[in-house]
Design a protein around this motif. Structure first.
Motif, PDB file in Angstrom:
ATOM      1  N   THR A  16       0.806  -1.207   0.000  1.00  0.00           N
ATOM      2  CA  THR A  16       0.000   0.000   0.000  1.00  0.00           C
ATOM      3  C   THR A  16       0.847   1.268   0.000  1.00  0.00           C
ATOM      4  O   THR A  16       0.366   2.346  -0.330  1.00  0.00           O
ATOM      5  CB  THR A  16      -0.933   0.042   1.229  1.00  0.00           C
ATOM      6  N   ALA A  24      -0.239   8.591  -9.415  1.00  0.00           N
ATOM      7  CA  ALA A  24      -1.431   9.417  -9.288  1.00  0.00           C
ATOM      8  C   ALA A  24      -1.665  10.249 -10.548  1.00  0.00           C
ATOM      9  O   ALA A  24      -2.801  10.444 -10.977  1.00  0.00           O
ATOM     10  CB  ALA A  24      -1.300  10.317  -8.060  1.00  0.00           C
ATOM     11  N   LEU A  29      -8.425  11.163 -12.788  1.00  0.00           N
ATOM     12  CA  LEU A  29      -9.749  11.098 -12.179  1.00  0.00           C
ATOM     13  C   LEU A  29     -10.739  10.380 -13.083  1.00  0.00           C
ATOM     14  O   LEU A  29     -11.644   9.685 -12.614  1.00  0.00           O
ATOM     15  CB  LEU A  29     -10.235  12.521 -11.876  1.00  0.00           C
ATOM     16  N   ARG A  32     -10.777   6.641 -12.336  1.00  0.00           N
ATOM     17  CA  ARG A  32     -11.195   6.164 -11.023  1.00  0.00           C
ATOM     18  C   ARG A  32     -12.693   5.865 -11.038  1.00  0.00           C
ATOM     19  O   ARG A  32     -13.455   6.506 -11.752  1.00  0.00           O
ATOM     20  CB  ARG A  32     -10.874   7.200  -9.944  1.00  0.00           C
ATOM     21  N   TYR A  73     -13.887   2.290  -3.566  1.00  0.00           N
ATOM     22  CA  TYR A  73     -13.430   3.312  -4.508  1.00  0.00           C
ATOM     23  C   TYR A  73     -12.005   3.010  -4.934  1.00  0.00           C
ATOM     24  O   TYR A  73     -11.128   2.802  -4.101  1.00  0.00           O
ATOM     25  CB  TYR A  73     -13.489   4.700  -3.862  1.00  0.00           C
ATOM     26  N   ARG A  74     -11.782   2.974  -6.253  1.00  0.00           N
ATOM     27  CA  ARG A  74     -10.447   2.693  -6.779  1.00  0.00           C
ATOM     28  C   ARG A  74      -9.678   4.000  -6.936  1.00  0.00           C
ATOM     29  O   ARG A  74     -10.055   4.884  -7.709  1.00  0.00           O
ATOM     30  CB  ARG A  74     -10.553   1.975  -8.125  1.00  0.00           C
ATOM     31  N   TYR A  75      -8.565   4.107  -6.202  1.00  0.00           N
ATOM     32  CA  TYR A  75      -7.740   5.312  -6.231  1.00  0.00           C
ATOM     33  C   TYR A  75      -6.568   5.205  -7.189  1.00  0.00           C
ATOM     34  O   TYR A  75      -6.181   6.180  -7.828  1.00  0.00           O
ATOM     35  CB  TYR A  75      -7.201   5.607  -4.828  1.00  0.00           C
ATOM     36  N   PHE A  76      -5.933   4.021  -7.243  1.00  0.00           N
ATOM     37  CA  PHE A  76      -4.733   3.832  -8.039  1.00  0.00           C
ATOM     38  C   PHE A  76      -4.879   2.549  -8.862  1.00  0.00           C
ATOM     39  O   PHE A  76      -5.812   1.773  -8.646  1.00  0.00           O
ATOM     40  CB  PHE A  76      -3.496   3.747  -7.133  1.00  0.00           C
ATOM     41  N   SER A  80      -7.468   0.034  -4.024  1.00  0.00           N
ATOM     42  CA  SER A  80      -8.799   0.562  -3.742  1.00  0.00           C
ATOM     43  C   SER A  80      -8.966   0.642  -2.231  1.00  0.00           C
ATOM     44  O   SER A  80      -8.244   0.000  -1.469  1.00  0.00           O
ATOM     45  CB  SER A  80      -9.883  -0.341  -4.332  1.00  0.00           C
TER      46      SER A  80
END
Length: 332
Positions: A16, A24, A29, A32, A73-76, A80
């Motif tokens: 992580t 990022a 966005l 995501r 929620y998937r950030y990367f 998630s």
């Protein structure tokens, strides 16, 4: 087994930390997305009332249902975050999990303790995928193994069942009615004595585990996972230390129904099949009988305070992907 679980926990946590600013920037966005899900599965428990004093010891007949809901929620590309609420039940029974003819388990069979516990858990975890997805949700991989780790808050309330008249030698005013009794208020190990506090029914746990996820179509995912819960309490089953004198639990004078229940549930060896071997309580005037080796402070076979209780959540998740809403840039 403990070493394997600890390794999974450490590796998942380490992964992580991998995402960088570059990740990022590349994972914009627009790529995501979020999903909502439903979990259907099972709960199992490991503690003082299991077939063997070992972390891998499970009795599948003691498996009970577990349901839950989640938001992810998937950030990367690989990571998630998921928030979940679960409800499930764990149970344990000495008579069903042990056998009289087993050398190591005979003591547990005679101990005759049992419980059920409904657990309500609110958790937040980080999910780390083995295969990354740098595209939109439509191009996510068809099959993905993953691991997860996080933090959880749970509420538990162990109970035990008593059938009136099952304890030999009690008169009507010394017995208690048939039914399920909450064990924490009874202080079955003397928590109410000498100013000791009862154990807390709200606890913190560390959830971690492994799973596999399969893409059903553009919007639906199906996954199967197994998650361990490392707790910091030894009282999911209301069993941790040793016996206390029933005379202390009853107090002086006419004992209240709660004190009578505390004395009964502290030692249930007299309710088994060994009525011919019962002996009276060593304190004069105390009406409760017991088996030799049980029910007094000299007999420390009730629980093992050094080992915290665990529970395991396994099952199937079905998730629906919420279509990302991306606002178009405004030109002036």
């Amino acid at each position: 087994m403990r070493k394997i679980c600890t390794l999974v926990l450490l590796l998942t946590f380490a992964i992580t930390l991998v995402p960088t600013d570059a990740d990022a920037q590349r994972f914009t966005l627009r790529k995501r997305y979020a999903s909502v899900g439903v979990h259907v599965g099972a709960m199992n428990y490991f503690g003082d009332i299991v077939p063997e004093p070992d972390f891998t010891s499970l009795r599948f007949k003691s498996t009970r249902p577990n349901i839950g809901i989640s938001y992810t929620y998937r950030y990367f590309p690989r990571i998630s975050v998921r928030g979940s609420f679960h409800w499930g039940r764990i149970i344990g029974d000495d008579v069903k999990s042990a056998a009289l003819n087993e050398t190591e388990n005979a003591g547990r069979y005679r101990r005759n303790l049992s419980f059920r516990n409904d657990i309500k858990e609110l958790s937040a975890v980080a999910i780390v995928d083995l295969f990354e997805n740098r595209q939109t949700y439509r191009r996510r991989p068809d099959f993905v193994p993953y691991g997860f780790v996080g933090i959880a808050v749970l509420h538990h309330n162990p109970k035990a069942y008593y059938e009136s008249g099952s304890h030999p030698g009690l008169s009507g005013d010394q017995d208690i009615p048939t039914g399920w009794y909450e064990l924490q208020p009874l202080g079955t190990e003397g928590q109410q004595l000498s100013g000791n506090d009862p154990y807390k029914r709200v606890q913190v746990a560390i959830p971690f585990g492994l799973g596999v996820r399969y893409k059903l179509d553009r919007y639906w995912d199906l996954s199967f996972e197994v998650g361990w819960r490392k707790t910091f309490t030894d009282y999911l089953d209301d069993v941790s230390t040793g016996y206390v004198n029933k005379s202390d639990l009853l107090g002086s004078g006419n004992a209240s129904p709660n004190r009578q229940a505390s004395a009964i549930f502290s030692d249930r060896s007299a309710e088994g099949e060994f009525t011919a071997s019962l002996i009276p309580d060593p304190t004069p005037g105390v009406p409760y009988k017991r088996l030799s080796g049980y029910g007094t402070p000299e007999n420390q076979v009730r629980g093992h305070r050094d080992d915290k209780d665990w529970y395991i959540v396994s099952g199937v998740n079905i998730n629906y992907i919420l279509t990302p809403r991306i606002r178009s840039p405004k030109f002036r």
